[in-house]
Every structure is written in C-alpha cells, then in structure tokens.
Design a protein around this motif. Structure first.
Motif, mmCIF file in Angstrom:
data_model
loop_
_atom_site.group_PDB
_atom_site.id
_atom_site.type_symbol
_atom_site.label_atom_id
_atom_site.label_comp_id
_atom_site.label_asym_id
_atom_site.label_seq_id
_atom_site.Cartn_x
_atom_site.Cartn_y
_atom_site.Cartn_z
ATOM 1 N N ASP A 60 8.995 -6.226 4.522
ATOM 2 C CA ASP A 60 8.380 -5.007 4.477
ATOM 3 C C ASP A 60 9.172 -3.644 5.111
ATOM 4 O O ASP A 60 8.917 -2.739 4.352
ATOM 5 C CB ASP A 60 7.800 -5.798 5.651
ATOM 6 N N VAL A 61 10.614 -4.332 6.284
ATOM 7 C CA VAL A 61 10.190 -2.800 6.585
ATOM 8 C C VAL A 61 11.418 -2.252 5.796
ATOM 9 O O VAL A 61 10.997 -0.391 5.235
ATOM 10 C CB VAL A 61 11.128 -3.269 7.946
ATOM 11 N N LYS A 62 12.090 -2.568 4.982
ATOM 12 C CA LYS A 62 13.338 -2.219 4.302
ATOM 13 C C LYS A 62 12.495 -1.926 2.974
ATOM 14 O O LYS A 62 12.447 -0.500 2.270
ATOM 15 C CB LYS A 62 14.018 -2.929 3.190
ATOM 16 N N LYS A 63 11.267 -2.085 2.310
ATOM 17 C CA LYS A 63 11.405 -1.392 1.756
ATOM 18 C C LYS A 63 10.004 -0.286 1.705
ATOM 19 O O LYS A 63 10.290 0.137 0.775
ATOM 20 C CB LYS A 63 9.816 -2.494 0.795
ATOM 21 N N ILE A 64 9.380 -0.311 2.717
ATOM 22 C CA ILE A 64 9.182 0.304 3.446
ATOM 23 C C ILE A 64 9.190 1.847 3.374
ATOM 24 O O ILE A 64 9.764 3.024 2.664
ATOM 25 C CB ILE A 64 8.096 0.648 4.213
ATOM 26 N N GLU A 65 11.027 1.780 4.034
ATOM 27 C CA GLU A 65 12.201 2.855 4.606
ATOM 28 C C GLU A 65 12.829 3.203 2.535
ATOM 29 O O GLU A 65 12.855 3.867 2.938
ATOM 30 C CB GLU A 65 13.313 2.440 4.529
ATOM 31 N N GLU A 66 12.602 2.013 1.580
ATOM 32 C CA GLU A 66 12.763 3.244 0.373
ATOM 33 C C GLU A 66 12.115 3.222 -0.003
ATOM 34 O O GLU A 66 12.485 4.431 -1.245
ATOM 35 C CB GLU A 66 13.469 1.690 -0.386
ATOM 36 N N VAL A 67 10.531 3.935 -0.069
ATOM 37 C CA VAL A 67 9.765 4.710 -0.172
ATOM 38 C C VAL A 67 10.105 5.874 0.250
ATOM 39 O O VAL A 67 9.519 7.204 -0.219
ATOM 40 C CB VAL A 67 8.121 3.967 0.131
ATOM 41 N N VAL A 68 10.347 5.750 1.464
ATOM 42 C CA VAL A 68 10.405 7.019 2.170
ATOM 43 C C VAL A 68 11.822 7.689 1.358
ATOM 44 O O VAL A 68 11.217 9.132 1.837
ATOM 45 C CB VAL A 68 9.930 6.699 4.258
ATOM 46 N N TYR A 69 12.830 6.652 2.227
ATOM 47 C CA TYR A 69 13.456 7.690 1.167
ATOM 48 C C TYR A 69 13.391 8.061 -0.188
ATOM 49 O O TYR A 69 14.093 9.456 0.110
ATOM 50 C CB TYR A 69 14.611 6.693 1.143
ATOM 51 N N LEU A 120 0.633 -1.278 -0.243
ATOM 52 C CA LEU A 120 -0.146 -0.005 0.513
ATOM 53 C C LEU A 120 1.277 1.334 0.050
ATOM 54 O O LEU A 120 0.661 2.257 -0.606
ATOM 55 C CB LEU A 120 -1.261 -0.248 0.930
ATOM 56 N N ALA A 121 1.956 1.099 0.792
ATOM 57 C CA ALA A 121 2.873 2.359 0.398
ATOM 58 C C ALA A 121 2.841 2.189 -0.862
ATOM 59 O O ALA A 121 3.666 3.867 -1.013
ATOM 60 C CB ALA A 121 4.124 2.069 1.694
ATOM 61 N N VAL A 122 3.268 1.918 -1.493
ATOM 62 C CA VAL A 122 4.287 2.023 -3.046
ATOM 63 C C VAL A 122 2.862 2.267 -3.657
ATOM 64 O O VAL A 122 3.342 3.597 -4.344
ATOM 65 C CB VAL A 122 4.792 0.638 -3.346
ATOM 66 N N ASN A 123 1.670 1.952 -3.894
ATOM 67 C CA ASN A 123 1.108 1.899 -4.757
ATOM 68 C C ASN A 123 0.001 3.909 -4.244
ATOM 69 O O ASN A 123 -0.442 4.339 -4.869
ATOM 70 C CB ASN A 123 -0.219 1.235 -4.292
#
Length: 229
Positions: free
Chosen positions: A201-210, A154-157
């Motif tokens: 999942d944590v890493k994936k979301i961190e990449e989105v935020v970065y 959901l963060a990516v989308n």
C-alpha cells in the motif's frame, strides 16, 4: 452414573452450546448485512462526484452505526459474559470489518486515525476487556490495515477525479501508520501477514505521488492544499 447417563448429559451440554452458537450466528448475519450496506455506501466516494458527497455519505454511515450498536447489544445477550473468547471466532471477521468502516468514516471526516477507544464507542462496545464485550486489540489493528488498503485505492481515484492534494495527504498518513506498525512486535500470524501487505500500500501510494511529481501536479496540489478536503 451409568455410561449411558453420562453421554445423555454430554449431549445436553453439546445441544446447549449449539443453541448458543446458532443464536450468535443470527445476530452476526444481521451485523454482516449492515456492514455490507455501509460498505456499499462508502464505496461511492471512489466515484466521480463522490468526493463532493463525502460529508453526506459519512453522515449516513453514522446513522448505520446506530443500527450496529443495537445489534451489538443483542449479541451481548447471546452468550455468558465470561466466555467472550470461546465464541469470538463467530464475530471476529465482521467486527474487523466494522472497525475498518468506522476508521474510514473518521478518516474521511478528519483525516486522522481513529483510536481503539473511539471505535469501541462508535460500535457500542468496550475498549477494556475487563468490562465485558470488548474490541480486541488485534481486531482493531486488522481493521486499520484494511483502511490502509482502502486509502491506497482512494489515492489513485483522487487523481482520476482531479484532486491532486489528497494523495499527498494520504501518503503522509500511511507513512505515519507504517511507522507505527513497525513499533509493534506482532505474534499473530494472520495479523503479521496482513501487515506485510501494508508495504505494498505504501509503495502504491508512493507511485501515485511520484507520478504527480513528474507531471508537475504536486506543485499545483501544494498550492491548493488550503482548499477543501
């Protein structure tokens, strides 16, 4: 008793057990169908206009949980009340899926983690094992871990849909979830493996935020954080 009579009696016990399992399977299949319908409904939040329809989709999902409660009442009648764990494997997977769906709905509505007691109430079962058909702690935790994966998606989308504040809120939530799981001493092999996936999942979301940060969109998101969720 003759050997023949002994085996006739054993066959009777086997047949009775098989009959119970068949009745359980029928109800579980109905639960699985309801869960698939709910999942299909909630997957719509990942699509373009889905974010505007979140309240409506959650309301419809709540209506499906009414069906789930009826099906759960039926399931409770299919086996002796004191033999929950003897037959648990039959409904374990669908129960974990339903926990995830309940947790996802509650998160979409309030952006908080649903408690095990609240999930049990939504599903029409007990939280306390002493009171009968209940929500096992490990089933609850497995459903919560599935929620984490769904929120990473959901963060990516959200970014694709132009909602830059949601990934920041999801990141905070997932990090709190990760901290919570770190407090647990998980002995269940399957659950421990599922937990290992949380770090991805944590890493994936961190990449989105970065990515939002280097594009300067996190400032825009922070500035508009008081808007709609």
């Amino acid at each position: 008793m003759s050997v023949s009579a002994m085996f006739v009696a054993l066959q009777g016990a086997l047949t009775a057990d098989q009959d119970i399992r068949e009745e359980i399977r029928k109800v579980v299949q109905a639960l699985e169908q309801t869960a698939r319908e709910m999942l299909t409904l909630l997957q719509g939040v990942h699509q373009g206009a889905g974010f505007q329809d979140i309240p409506k989709k959650c309301q419809k999902a709540r209506e499906h949980f009414g069906t789930v409660r009826t099906q759960m009442e039926s399931l409770k009648t299919k086996f002796p009340a004191d033999q929950y764990y003897r037959f648990h494997e039959h409904w374990r997977f669908v129960l974990q899926r339903l926990v995830f769906l309940a947790a996802f709905v509650v998160y979409l509505e309030t952006e908080t983690l649903v408690t095990r007691e609240a999930v049990a109430e939504i599903l029409g079962i007990e939280a306390d094992r002493e009171r009968g058909f209940h929500l096992d702690i490990e089933d609850y935790l497995s459903g919560v871990l599935t929620l984490a994966s769904e929120l990473a998606r959901l963060a990516v989308n959200s970014v694709t849909a132009g909602d830059y504040s949601r990934p920041l809120r999801i990141s905070t939530f997932i990090n709190e979830l990760d901290s919570g799981f770190r407090l647990l001493n998980l002995k269940n092999d399957s659950l421990r493996k599922r937990y290992d996936g949380l770090k991805y999942d944590v890493k994936k979301i961190e990449e989105v935020v970065y990515d939002l940060s280097i594009r300067g969109l996190n400032k825009e998101a922070t500035g508009g954080a008081g808007g709609e969720k």
